[in-house]
Design a protein around this motif. Structure first.
Motif, PDB file in Angstrom:
ATOM      1  N   LYS A  79       0.687  -1.178  -0.142  1.00  0.00           N
ATOM      2  CA  LYS A  79       0.031  -0.092   0.006  1.00  0.00           C
ATOM      3  C   LYS A  79       0.786   1.182   0.091  1.00  0.00           C
ATOM      4  O   LYS A  79       0.664   2.225  -0.798  1.00  0.00           O
ATOM      5  N   GLU A  83      -0.103   2.914  -3.626  1.00  0.00           N
ATOM      6  CA  GLU A  83      -1.206   3.516  -3.560  1.00  0.00           C
ATOM      7  C   GLU A  83      -1.068   4.655  -4.589  1.00  0.00           C
ATOM      8  O   GLU A  83      -2.247   5.194  -5.205  1.00  0.00           O
ATOM      9  N   SER A  91      -8.206   1.299  -4.217  1.00  0.00           N
ATOM     10  CA  SER A  91      -9.210   0.749  -3.543  1.00  0.00           C
ATOM     11  C   SER A  91      -9.399  -0.862  -4.079  1.00  0.00           C
ATOM     12  O   SER A  91      -9.594  -1.760  -3.114  1.00  0.00           O
TER      13      SER A  91
END
Length: 250
Positions: A79, A83, A91
């Protein structure tokens, strides 16, 4: 004419049989590669990395046998690193990746940082096909699998993730060299991976430094005039057949 027809039919049956036998042989090759308990055992010198102020110990792992703390670590590092490149898609992508990471077919190489003192002790194990007791905290990992791409057996790198503080020290190149050796040792035709286009550092690393190419199966090659995708599929072929299928655009 009848004899000619029978000859053609025998030729067709032979061709079908050869195709089936080849497909079965490839499937067995992938199964055999996936069944190896520790791919590092064949390359004991790669159990340790020492360069640019970093000392590390490598060990193998399986996706369905990961300790809880290890699963938490790789999810958090993934992450932290991915991200931003994925943006608003992260997500949904994270849910997929979390399932992939613990699948039975997932194979791992974990990088453990070790102290200078323990690194000196680790040198005693460089020629021994077993882990040493000097490993410290995990600072990175490679998640890979043996699979098929366009009927070519390949080692697919799902993730190569390193903590920021150990990047730029030659460790990523070291790990990819090991991955290519594992692929070759197990009869894979190529190493394949996916990179987000927004991750310019990773694109430069694979294409410029490691000489990977944008695969013929990548979206930008399959449909160059279509909507632009946010990723590229890269590959490095290890034999001529894989090169013809995965790198040569018709």
């Amino acid at each position: 004419m009848e004899a000619e027809g029978k000859s053609c039919e025998r030729a067709r049956k032979k061709t079908r049989r050869e195709i089936i036998e080849k497909k079965k042989a490839i499937e067995n090759r992938i199964k055999a590669a996936s069944a190896v308990k520790d791919h590092l055992a064949t390359f004991p010198l790669f159990r340790h990395y020492r360069g640019n102020g970093l000392h590390a110990h490598l060990e193998s792992g399986h996706g369905d046998r990961l300790p809880v703390r290890t699963k938490q670590y790789i999810q958090n590092l993934l992450k932290l690193n991915m991200e931003a490149p994925f943006g608003p898609e992260w997500s949904d992508e994270e849910k997929i990746k979390r399932r992939d990471m613990v699948a039975p077919e997932a194979r791992y190489i974990f990088v453990h940082e070790v102290s200078d003192e323990d690194a000196d002790k680790a040198s005693e194990f460089r020629d021994v096909e077993r882990p040493c007791s000097c490993k410290g905290p995990i600072v990175g990992f490679v998640h890979y699998r043996f699979t098929l791409e366009e009927e070519v057996p390949v080692l697919y790198v799902y993730e190569l993730q390193l903590e920021h503080r150990v990047q730029g020290k030659g460790l990523g190149k070291f790990l990819m060299q090991l991955i290519e050796l594992i692929a070759s040792q197990n009869g894979m035709g190529a190493v394949v991976l996916t990179v987000q286009r927004a991750n310019r550092m990773a694109m430069n690393f694979y294409i410029c430094k490691l000489r990977y190419t944008i695969a013929a199966i990548s979206p930008s090659k399959v449909d160059p005039l279509g909507p632009e995708k946010n990723y590229e599929i890269l590959c490095k072929s290890l034999d001529n057949e894989a090169h013809a299928v995965l790198e040569v655009c018709l």
